[in-house]
Design an enzyme around this catalytic site. Sequence first.
Site, PDB file in Angstrom:
ATOM      1  N   ASN A 228       0.853  -1.194   0.000  1.00 54.87           N
ATOM      2  CA  ASN A 228       0.000   0.000   0.000  1.00 54.87           C
ATOM      3  C   ASN A 228       0.891   1.246   0.000  1.00 54.87           C
ATOM      4  OD1 ASN A 228       0.545   0.827   2.852  1.00 54.87           O
ATOM      5  ND2 ASN A 228      -0.361  -1.183   3.246  1.00 54.87           N
ATOM      6  N   GLY A 291      -0.336   1.517  16.931  1.00 58.37           N
ATOM      7  CA  GLY A 291      -0.342   0.822  15.635  1.00 58.37           C
ATOM      8  C   GLY A 291      -0.555   1.777  14.478  1.00 58.37           C
ATOM      9  N   ALA A 293       1.076   1.424  11.614  1.00 60.38           N
ATOM     10  CA  ALA A 293       1.404   0.741  10.353  1.00 60.38           C
ATOM     11  C   ALA A 293       0.145   0.473   9.550  1.00 60.38           C
ATOM     12  CB  ALA A 293       2.105  -0.580  10.658  1.00 60.38           C
ATOM     13  N   ASP A 297      -4.607  -6.275   5.084  1.00 55.80           N
ATOM     14  CA  ASP A 297      -5.734  -7.027   5.647  1.00 55.80           C
ATOM     15  C   ASP A 297      -5.812  -8.418   5.042  1.00 55.80           C
ATOM     16  OD1 ASP A 297      -6.636  -5.019   7.334  1.00 55.80           O
ATOM     17  OD2 ASP A 297      -7.696  -4.014   5.695  1.00 55.80           O
ATOM     18  N   LYS A 307       8.750 -17.350 -10.464  1.00 54.74           N
ATOM     19  CA  LYS A 307       8.041 -16.204 -11.041  1.00 54.74           C
ATOM     20  C   LYS A 307       6.801 -16.684 -11.822  1.00 54.74           C
ATOM     21  CE  LYS A 307       8.641 -12.339 -14.141  1.00 54.74           C
ATOM     22  NZ  LYS A 307       9.278 -11.973 -15.386  1.00 54.74           N
ATOM     23  N   ASP A 324      -5.099 -10.103  12.807  1.00 53.78           N
ATOM     24  CA  ASP A 324      -5.195  -8.699  13.218  1.00 53.78           C
ATOM     25  C   ASP A 324      -4.332  -8.474  14.467  1.00 53.78           C
ATOM     26  OD1 ASP A 324      -7.509  -6.270  12.718  1.00 53.78           O
ATOM     27  OD2 ASP A 324      -6.204  -6.197  14.470  1.00 53.78           O
ATOM     28  N   ILE A 325      -3.293  -7.674  14.308  1.00 49.68           N
ATOM     29  CA  ILE A 325      -2.334  -7.454  15.407  1.00 49.68           C
ATOM     30  C   ILE A 325      -3.025  -6.809  16.605  1.00 49.68           C
ATOM     31  CG2 ILE A 325      -0.178  -6.309  16.075  1.00 49.68           C
ATOM     32  CD1 ILE A 325       0.521  -6.307  13.011  1.00 49.68           C
ATOM     33  N   LYS A 355     -14.010   0.314  15.112  1.00 49.03           N
ATOM     34  CA  LYS A 355     -12.715  -0.352  15.367  1.00 49.03           C
ATOM     35  C   LYS A 355     -12.317  -0.220  16.832  1.00 49.03           C
ATOM     36  CE  LYS A 355     -11.005  -0.127  10.653  1.00 49.03           C
ATOM     37  NZ  LYS A 355     -10.397   0.646   9.593  1.00 49.03           N
ATOM     38  N   LYS A 359     -12.079  -3.935  18.377  1.00 48.07           N
ATOM     39  CA  LYS A 359     -10.703  -4.373  18.661  1.00 48.07           C
ATOM     40  C   LYS A 359     -10.329  -4.124  20.123  1.00 48.07           C
ATOM     41  CE  LYS A 359      -9.126  -3.628  13.882  1.00 48.07           C
ATOM     42  NZ  LYS A 359      -7.950  -3.600  13.014  1.00 48.07           N
TER      43      LYS A 359
HETATM   44  O1  PMT Z   1       2.862   6.018   6.622  1.00 48.50           O
HETATM   45  P1  PMT Z   1       2.323   7.358   6.104  1.00 48.50           P
HETATM   46  O2  PMT Z   1       2.556   7.521   4.629  1.00 48.50           O
HETATM   47  O3  PMT Z   1       2.829   8.504   6.922  1.00 48.50           O
HETATM   48  O4  PMT Z   1       0.726   7.321   6.270  1.00 48.50           O
HETATM   49  C1  PMT Z   1       0.194   7.287   7.559  1.00 48.50           C
HETATM   50  C2  PMT Z   1      -0.996   6.313   7.639  1.00 48.50           C
HETATM   51  C3  PMT Z   1      -2.145   6.829   6.789  1.00 48.50           C
HETATM   52  C4  PMT Z   1      -0.576   4.930   7.153  1.00 48.50           C
HETATM   53  C5  PMT Z   1      -1.380   6.232   9.161  1.00 48.50           C
HETATM   54  O5  PMT Z   1      -1.749   7.506   9.617  1.00 48.50           O
HETATM   55  C6  PMT Z   1      -2.518   5.254   9.380  1.00 48.50           C
HETATM   56  O6  PMT Z   1      -3.685   5.559   9.242  1.00 48.50           O
HETATM   57  N1  PMT Z   1      -2.150   3.975   9.736  1.00 48.50           N
HETATM   58  C7  PMT Z   1      -3.110   2.871   9.820  1.00 48.50           C
HETATM   59  C8  PMT Z   1      -3.420   2.372   8.448  1.00 48.50           C
HETATM   60  C9  PMT Z   1      -4.380   1.209   8.454  1.00 48.50           C
HETATM   61  O7  PMT Z   1      -4.005   0.126   8.103  1.00 48.50           O
HETATM   62  O8  PMT Z   1      -5.598   1.493   8.892  1.00 48.50           O
HETATM   63  P2  PMT Z   1      -6.802   0.422   8.972  1.00 48.50           P
HETATM   64  O9  PMT Z   1      -7.994   1.271   9.245  1.00 48.50           O
HETATM   65  O10 PMT Z   1      -6.818  -0.427   7.747  1.00 48.50           O
HETATM   66  O11 PMT Z   1      -6.426  -0.463  10.213  1.00 48.50           O
HETATM   67  C10 PMT Z   1      -6.862  -0.139  11.521  1.00 48.50           C
HETATM   68  C11 PMT Z   1      -5.817  -0.478  12.538  1.00 48.50           C
HETATM   69  O12 PMT Z   1      -5.652  -1.892  12.563  1.00 48.50           O
HETATM   70  C12 PMT Z   1      -4.450   0.130  12.298  1.00 48.50           C
HETATM   71  O13 PMT Z   1      -3.944   0.587  13.537  1.00 48.50           O
HETATM   72  C13 PMT Z   1      -3.626  -1.051  11.777  1.00 48.50           C
HETATM   73  O14 PMT Z   1      -2.250  -0.924  12.155  1.00 48.50           O
HETATM   74  C14 PMT Z   1      -4.280  -2.211  12.508  1.00 48.50           C
HETATM   75  N2  PMT Z   1      -4.174  -3.519  11.841  1.00 48.50           N
HETATM   76  C15 PMT Z   1      -4.671  -3.712  10.589  1.00 48.50           C
HETATM   77  C16 PMT Z   1      -4.578  -4.958  10.008  1.00 48.50           C
HETATM   78  C17 PMT Z   1      -3.964  -5.999  10.739  1.00 48.50           C
HETATM   79  N3  PMT Z   1      -3.822  -7.200  10.195  1.00 48.50           N
HETATM   80  N4  PMT Z   1      -3.493  -5.773  11.951  1.00 48.50           N
HETATM   81  C18 PMT Z   1      -3.592  -4.558  12.535  1.00 48.50           C
HETATM   82  O15 PMT Z   1      -3.174  -4.366  13.667  1.00 48.50           O
END
Ligand code: PMT
Length: 418
Positions: A228, A291, A293, A297, A307, A324-325, A355, A359
Amino acid sequence: MSSAFLFHLERSLTMLTNTHILLGISGGIAAYKSAELIRLFKKNGADVRVVMTRNATQFITPLTIKALSGETTYIDLFDASADNGMDHINLARWADIFIIAPASANMIAKMNHGLADDLLSTLYLAATCPIYLAPAMNQAMWSKTITQNNIASLKHQGVLTIGPEQGSQACGETGFGRMSEPLVICQHLIDHFASLSSSQHNSLANIKVLISAGPTREALDPVRYITNRSSGKMGYAIAEAAIKAGAEVTLVSGPVTLAAPDNCTLVSVESAADMHVAVISRAHDHNIYIGAAAVADYSPTLVNPTKIKKHSDSTSIILNKTKDILADLTQLDAHPFTVGFAAETNNLSDYALDKLTTKKLDMIAANVVGGAIGGFDSDVNALHVFWGSGEQFFPMTHKRILAEQLIELIAIRYKSTL
Ligand code: PMT
């Protein structure tokens, strides 16, 4: 401005020690005030480097600037004598703050349109630190719709402005367009650093903070992956802010091109599964998890060992949900205070609150993504933060400033649970 006010400002000036101020001077009669500005910055202990446009040298000489700053005056974009021939990169990296004073209508327009035809405008593109503008121009030029649109757009992108003031102008007219007085500008920067340092007053001393940042990569075959647009800028800024607040920081990072902040433990990972292991295995040893990052998903069910060949006209990939972490972390018996992010293109509050509940998070920081500014891979962002009993909105600003604000709020909320 009354002399009493100036006296108050002069007295209230505190130290700018250990700050690196990059001053940009563009062409305008107010450039003569830049000399006083440099004197004030230096008097307060700042290291000052100055970049002038060619037009600015019509109003004040580079020699005057050099004498006052005690440094080379930078003018040319292509300077063979620069360390690596790249002053724009060296100066951008050096600066803690970048102020353009005076900022002419032309410079403001160039900045808003991404034009980089001299050292100063190129520096604006290269700088990642907070940026201030002190506009100065004729009142009609200031009130012109295009100038107002340019300023509004730059503010929206996180650029901060000081002034202009109303009053009589060098051209003989009266109105808005006078550059703010050097003492006022200096006080703004002092306030800026003071607010950073008050938010850094060891609010997280002796606290261990685990932060995730950046994207993940989900392999399809040895050479391809799904990812992403996350750059890691938000998560890295949060790590930096937490370190400044006195925390011991572990940064679990997906693949990014950023340098990790000094004084943190960096754990580099690639996939969502790697990040899950890296975070969950360290959770017990940390007080707070943030979190930031953008974790995938879904991940390909199978990674092709060789390949994938281009045989058919269409193909499909089967994806499985990743672990989901956040959700797994809050299931642990003794889990850290947990702050999630929500990145949404629409229905920001509804999805974020969902969320937060599902969560079982302590807080969630929601941001709009996929728009013209902010979110992924931008230097600026805005956050709407929610927790059980409250919410706080942080408007669009530089991610470094936003991270300081977020860390301060997290510190307060975390301590309220102890
Ligand atoms: O990195 P930059 O370019 O500066 O951009 C910043 C950002 C937009 C990435 C950041 O501000 C942000 O929003 N990060 C979360 C992105 C995300 O994956 O959002 P989500 O709504 O899809 O997930 C919700 C939460 O679940 C997040 O805290 C994510 O880390 C967590 N998650 C998601 C999937 C997973 N398998 N495990 C998780 O813990």
